[in-house]
Motif scaffolding. Structure first.
Motif, short mmCIF file in Angstrom:
data_model
loop_
_atom_site.label_atom_id
_atom_site.label_comp_id
_atom_site.label_asym_id
_atom_site.label_seq_id
_atom_site.Cartn_x
_atom_site.Cartn_y
_atom_site.Cartn_z
N LYS A 254 0.85 -1.20 0.00
CA LYS A 254 0.00 0.00 0.00
C LYS A 254 0.88 1.25 0.00
CE LYS A 254 -3.98 -2.30 0.99
NZ LYS A 254 -4.28 -2.81 2.32
N PHE B 197 1.40 5.23 0.86
CA PHE B 197 0.90 6.19 1.85
C PHE B 197 0.81 7.59 1.23
CE2 PHE B 197 1.50 9.04 5.60
CZ PHE B 197 0.36 8.67 6.30
N ARG B 198 -0.39 8.13 1.21
CA ARG B 198 -0.70 9.51 0.80
C ARG B 198 -0.16 9.87 -0.59
NH1 ARG B 198 -1.82 13.93 5.10
NH2 ARG B 198 -3.16 14.37 3.34
N SER C 96 0.05 14.91 8.08
CA SER C 96 -0.54 13.67 8.62
C SER C 96 -0.51 13.70 10.15
CB SER C 96 0.22 12.44 8.12
OG SER C 96 0.30 12.46 6.71
N LEU D 53 -0.47 3.66 11.03
CA LEU D 53 -1.28 3.96 9.84
C LEU D 53 -0.54 3.56 8.57
CD1 LEU D 53 -2.61 7.48 10.85
CD2 LEU D 53 -4.01 5.44 10.43
N GLN D 54 0.75 3.88 8.52
CA GLN D 54 1.54 3.60 7.32
C GLN D 54 1.68 2.10 7.09
OE1 GLN D 54 5.04 5.80 8.55
NE2 GLN D 54 4.45 7.58 7.34
N GLY E 249 -0.27 -0.24 8.33
CA GLY E 249 -1.54 -0.95 8.28
C GLY E 249 -1.90 -1.69 9.54
N ASP F 156 -7.21 2.46 8.36
CA ASP F 156 -7.07 3.67 7.55
C ASP F 156 -8.45 4.28 7.36
OD1 ASP F 156 -6.36 5.60 5.63
OD2 ASP F 156 -6.55 4.15 3.99
N TRP G 193 -5.97 7.23 3.22
CA TRP G 193 -4.59 7.63 2.94
C TRP G 193 -3.79 6.54 2.24
CZ3 TRP G 193 -3.03 10.41 8.19
CH2 TRP G 193 -3.61 11.70 8.20
N LEU G 194 -4.31 5.31 2.22
CA LEU G 194 -3.56 4.20 1.63
C LEU G 194 -4.14 3.82 0.28
CD1 LEU G 194 -3.15 1.87 4.76
CD2 LEU G 194 -1.47 3.46 3.83
#
Ligand SMILES: Cc1ncc(COP(=O)(O)O)c(C=O)c1O
Length: 336
Positions: A70, A72-73, A247, A321-322, A324, A328, A332-333
């Motif tokens: 995934k 991120f942003r 973030s 969050l980054q 996982g 989320d 953002w992913l």
């Protein structure tokens, strides 16, 4: 993935095998292709080599525990790249095409995405290619857009060493109106003062504070942190609007922090760090604690000199969050 090569290599020094490439000619972007990383063919008169027509981005894709990858942003970074291109009068990347290029490059290099706390660092770059050495006041009408990928490690994971930071109140990082633009010349401009401070004081980074107002370091934003309170400079054109900063400021209220964005001085910062914390935020730095500030040859300990508990808490929330491990809820992913 035990002993991934990225674990022992300096950040950015290993490239994944493939890159996505698109060219702009005659007012339009051509179709992109994903091909093996190899030297570029470029005229020695290319605009970028003389007049610095270049901008870039930096963000990360993570391999989650279920094996999925995934980003991120991604959208925020694509928008910042387009804004940089507009500021430099470079052909603006098409958002949909750049998105596809990023995803295609990651997909092609999927086997090279390290497990957490590693990541695949993504580096879109845009260069002006028009061959004309008399084009100082003329924009490049042709361009090349490339997405490079680099397996990287998070060197600060699991108890980082607190950073030593030199407070620079005279030299500026770059021209005042270009701070917000992610362009090579800004990094070239910051290099001299950074190397000088490293040599003289053995610091990790320089915190630029032109006119006594705290701005940012050479490659990260700067935050003052304490229990229930974050203070950071309000957005203006003089520094890069970090996606990590954004973030953290969005997540912080949920953790009980009041977020204050305003101009503040070196004097105020030195008062804050007597009991509070300080940290650098950025894609590479994530959130890295500052242990010592050096101003005019004098050392100021930040809190107890270690990475503070509030910094660690904010960092853990962002990393969750980054990678996982926390849901989320903000979209953002992006799955690859
Ligand atoms: C000058 C500068 N400021 C701030 C940042 C942090 O930005 P971001 O959080 O989007 O990585 C970076 C790094 O990318 C940078 O180069």
């Amino acid at each position: 993935m035990a002993n991934h090569p990225a674990q022992s290599a300096p950040f950015g020094s290993i490239l994944a095998g493939h890159m996505a490439v698109a060219e702009y000619h005659d007012g339009a972007w051509g179709a992109f292709e994903v091909r093996p990383v190899a030297p570029l063919s470029l005229s020695p008169a290319a605009h970028v080599l003389h007049y610095g027509s270049t901008c870039f981005e930096g963000f990360k894709a993570y391999r989650h525990a279920d094996g999925s990858v995934k980003v991120f942003r991604m959208e925020a970074h694509i928008e910042r790249m387009r804004q940089s291109a507009r500021s430099l009068v470079l052909p603006e990347p098409d958002a949909a095409q750049l998105r596809e290029m990023v995803l295609a490059a990651i997909d092609r290099n999927r086997a090279e995405v390290p497990d957490a706390p590693g990541a695949l660092y993504l580096r879109p770059m845009l260069i002006g290619t028009t061959p004309n050495i008399g084009a100082a006041a003329t924009p490049s009408t042709s361009a090349m857009l490339i997405v490079l990928c680099s397996p990287v490690w998070d060197y600060f994971a699991g108890g980082a060493k607190p950073l030593r930071i030199y407070v620079e109140e005279h030299a500026t990082r770059c021209a005042a109106h270009l701070g917000v633009v992610k362009t090579g010349g800004n990094y070239a401009a910051a290099l001299g003062p950074t190397l000088a401070a490293r040599k003289q004081y053995g610091v990790d980074q320089v915190l630029f504070c032109p006119g006594g107002e705290v701005q940012e370091t050479g490659a990260a934003n700067f935050l003052l942190i304490r229990e229930g309170h974050i203070l950071t400079r309000s957005l203006d054109s003089s520094f890069l609007h970090g996606v990590t900063r954004d973030s953290l400021l969005k997540v912080a209220p949920e953790l009980g922090f009041k977020v204050e964005e305003r101009v503040f001085t070196v004097a105020e910062m030195l008062e804050w760090v007597k009991t509070g914390e300080a940290a650098l935020s950025g894609t590479a730095a994530v959130l890295s604690g500052v242990g010592t500030l050096i101003r005019d040859g004098q050392e100021f300990r930040v809190g107890d000199g270690g990475v503070g508990p509030n910094t660690q808490r904010l960092r853990a929330a962002l990393v969750g969050l980054q990678q996982g491990t926390t849901p989320d809820t903000r979209g953002w992913l992006t799955a690859v």
